[in-house]
Design a protein around this motif. Structure first.
Motif, PDB file in Angstrom:
ATOM      1  N   ARG A 126      -6.830  -3.978  -9.344  1.00 36.58           N
ATOM      2  CA  ARG A 126      -6.639  -2.555  -9.081  1.00 36.58           C
ATOM      3  C   ARG A 126      -6.741  -2.292  -7.570  1.00 36.58           C
ATOM      4  O   ARG A 126      -6.733  -3.206  -6.759  1.00 36.58           O
ATOM      5  N   ASP A 127      -6.818  -1.046  -7.177  1.00 38.89           N
ATOM      6  CA  ASP A 127      -6.779  -0.731  -5.741  1.00 38.89           C
ATOM      7  C   ASP A 127      -8.065  -1.132  -5.023  1.00 38.89           C
ATOM      8  O   ASP A 127      -8.050  -1.426  -3.823  1.00 38.89           O
ATOM      9  N   GLU A 177      -2.209  -4.082 -11.500  1.00 37.08           N
ATOM     10  CA  GLU A 177      -2.462  -2.648 -11.650  1.00 37.08           C
ATOM     11  C   GLU A 177      -2.787  -1.973 -10.315  1.00 37.08           C
ATOM     12  O   GLU A 177      -3.524  -0.987 -10.264  1.00 37.08           O
ATOM     13  N   THR A 194      -1.704   0.213  -6.907  1.00 34.47           N
ATOM     14  CA  THR A 194      -0.797   1.346  -6.719  1.00 34.47           C
ATOM     15  C   THR A 194      -0.588   1.614  -5.223  1.00 34.47           C
ATOM     16  O   THR A 194      -0.723   0.716  -4.400  1.00 34.47           O
ATOM     17  N   GLU A 195      -0.286   2.871  -4.921  1.00 36.23           N
ATOM     18  CA  GLU A 195       0.064   3.256  -3.552  1.00 36.23           C
ATOM     19  C   GLU A 195      -0.987   2.894  -2.502  1.00 36.23           C
ATOM     20  O   GLU A 195      -0.615   2.382  -1.430  1.00 36.23           O
ATOM     21  N   ASN A 198       3.678  -3.909 -10.483  1.00 41.81           N
ATOM     22  CA  ASN A 198       2.617  -2.959 -10.140  1.00 41.81           C
ATOM     23  C   ASN A 198       3.253  -1.583  -9.970  1.00 41.81           C
ATOM     24  O   ASN A 198       4.473  -1.458  -9.847  1.00 41.81           O
ATOM     25  N   ARG A 199       2.458  -0.555  -9.946  1.00 44.90           N
ATOM     26  CA  ARG A 199       2.983   0.802  -9.793  1.00 44.90           C
ATOM     27  C   ARG A 199       2.768   1.286  -8.359  1.00 44.90           C
ATOM     28  O   ARG A 199       1.911   2.125  -8.080  1.00 44.90           O
ATOM     29  N   GLY A 233       5.000   2.909  -6.566  1.00 46.57           N
ATOM     30  CA  GLY A 233       5.569   4.250  -6.444  1.00 46.57           C
ATOM     31  C   GLY A 233       6.465   4.422  -5.228  1.00 46.57           C
ATOM     32  O   GLY A 233       6.604   3.529  -4.388  1.00 46.57           O
ATOM     33  N   THR A 239       8.245  -2.149  -9.629  1.00 44.94           N
ATOM     34  CA  THR A 239       7.116  -1.500  -8.935  1.00 44.94           C
ATOM     35  C   THR A 239       7.342   0.006  -8.754  1.00 44.94           C
ATOM     36  O   THR A 239       6.552   0.665  -8.077  1.00 44.94           O
TER      37      THR A 239
END
Length: 448
Positions: A335-336, A361, A363-364, A388-389, A391, A416
């Motif tokens: 994760r982040d 997982e 993100t930005e 991954n997301r 964005g 992504t």
């Protein structure tokens, strides 16, 4: 001197002359002196026939050795041939007799190395605890230790399961008198072997049973605590080992920490692969400690259960590390929290070339942290953030960073949720960097 039976001056045709002038006619009309075997060949044939009782090889010339290797039986005992017959036709024949196909390119183009590696692998994979005599393995060591550089163990058999007997009225009394406490080992014990293989450089091991069918049990596919303890001690004793791959064996934090404890300060280990296990944050902290006290160049922790805290431990070690070239953390749960920690660490790292954070997982915020790396770091060659997301905003941050980058030649951002325009721009920069890299290498080759 005998006289001719024909009157003087009689003309005979050449064949007739040859036949009628002979006093002794051989039974085989095709016989002639040229087909008599050379004495040297007869001697070599005798060496071949009696090789097991009286092996003679080193005294022969190269051509004579080839003659013997082409004719020796591949079934000769290894105690006779192992340290006497050099790499060549004989070992090629032995390999082709037992295994098909045979790709010798995976064995440094050495047929002898291929034979002994595959033979030892076969012995270990069919070893049954408390049934197979360990001496059969130990006896192979003097014969193969100079030729075995890699072992790829794809199966380890558990002990034979004793059938459960129905208890009768005397059952408890019988049980109390039974001194049997179970098998002496859960799988093959590597501690009897590894310290003796003085040329071993690569070890690939998976704890599983192939083709178990309806007899499937989870314990067939895991390293036990007892296995782990003996295996860890064996690794420490194998000073020549450069690559260790222990995968798909349900290794969790406790076992990972024990293995790492015995790998700390290993003199030659350069590549470690613990992929497809159950290692979490406590195990990752141990890996971080290993990075700080070893000379690892490649680390693969793909498909485990490492989360933010574990990634932070690895990141902390990475920020001070100067040997690691490749880090694979694909399919974990960073994760982040973990992704940003890795990005921050790379701002202080000038040696890592390849980074894989796919399927974590992130993100930005992670994309933004890594975009700072892409601007500042000029050693990173490939980065994988797929699945991954990130964005649209994360993609734009990477796009802006790549406009200042000249070193990344691989950047995977598939699946992504990044805008297509950003993807197109990033790919264009990557192609440009690849072209520059090719030109640079061509120039270096010309100057050599």
């Amino acid at each position: 001197m005998s006289k001719s039976p024909y009157p003087p001056g009689t003309q005979l045709s050449p064949p007739e002359d040859c036949r009628k002038m002979r006093r002794i006619i051989a039974e085989d009309s095709d016989w002639f002196l040229a087909i008599v075997p050379f004495l040297s060949n007869l001697c070599l044939q005798s060496i071949v026939r009696n090789f097991e009782e009286k092996p003679i090889f080193e005294e022969l010339t190269p051509s004579q050795k080839d003659f013997v290797q082409e004719r020796l039986s591949p079934s000769l005992p290894l105690r006779v041939t192992a340290n006497l017959i050099s790499d060549g036709v004989y070992w090629k024949r032995c390999c082709k007799q037992r295994w098909d196909p045979c790709d010798v390119s995976h064995y440094g183009h050495s047929w002898k190395r291929m034979f002994f590696e595959k033979d030892l692998e076969n012995i270990i994979e069919l070893f049954i605890p408390d049934v197979t005599d360990p001496k059969t393995v130990v006896a192979m060591v003097p014969l193969c230790k100079n030729y075995v550089k890699r072992l790829d163990i794809s199966q380890l058999l558990p002990p034979i399961k004793e059938p459960q007997k129905e208890e009768d009225e005397y059952g408890s009394e019988l049980a109390s008198n039974n001194d049997y406490d179970g098998p002496s080992m859960d799988h093959f014990d590597f501690s009897i072997l590894l310290d003796k293989l003085t040329s071993l450089e690569e070890l690939h091991v998976v704890y599983r049973v192939k083709q178990c069918g309806m007899n499937f049990e989870w314990k067939m596919f895991e390293m036990t605590d007892r296995d782990c303890e003996s295996f860890a001690k064996a690794l420490k004793s194998c000073k020549t080992l450069k690559l260790l791959r222990l995968y798909e064996s349900r290794i969790e934090d406790k076992k990972c920490r024990l293995l790492v404890k015995h790998l700390l300060g290993h003199p030659s280990l350069r590549e470690l692969d613990f992929s497809h296990n159950l290692i979490g944050d406590r195990g990752a902290r141990a890996i971080g400690k290993l990075l700080s006290s070893s000379k690892l160049e490649i680390l693969n922790m793909c498909n485990n259960d490492i989360r933010g805290p574990g990634a932070k431990a690895i990141a902390h070690a990475l920020s001070k590390n100067s040997t690691l070239l490749s880090l694979n953390l694909r399919l974990n749960r960073l994760r982040d929290e973990g992704g940003q920690a890795i990005g921050k660490a790379l701002l202080n790292n000038n040696t890592l070339l390849h980074l894989h954070l796919g399927g974590n997982e992130v993100t930005e915020p992670t994309a933004i942290a890594l975009s700072k790396v892409l601007v500042q770091n000029d050693t990173l060659k490939s980065i994988n953030l797929s699945c991954n997301r990130l964005g649209v905003d994360g993609g734009k941050a990477l796009e802006d960073a790549m406009s200042h980058n000249t070193s990344v030649t691989e950047c995977d951002i598939r699946l992504t949720e990044v805008d297509e325009q950003s993807v197109s721009f990033i790919n264009q920069v990557v192609w440009t960097n690849q072209s520059l890299e090719h030109k640079k290498k061509a120039k270096e080759n010309k100057t050599k």
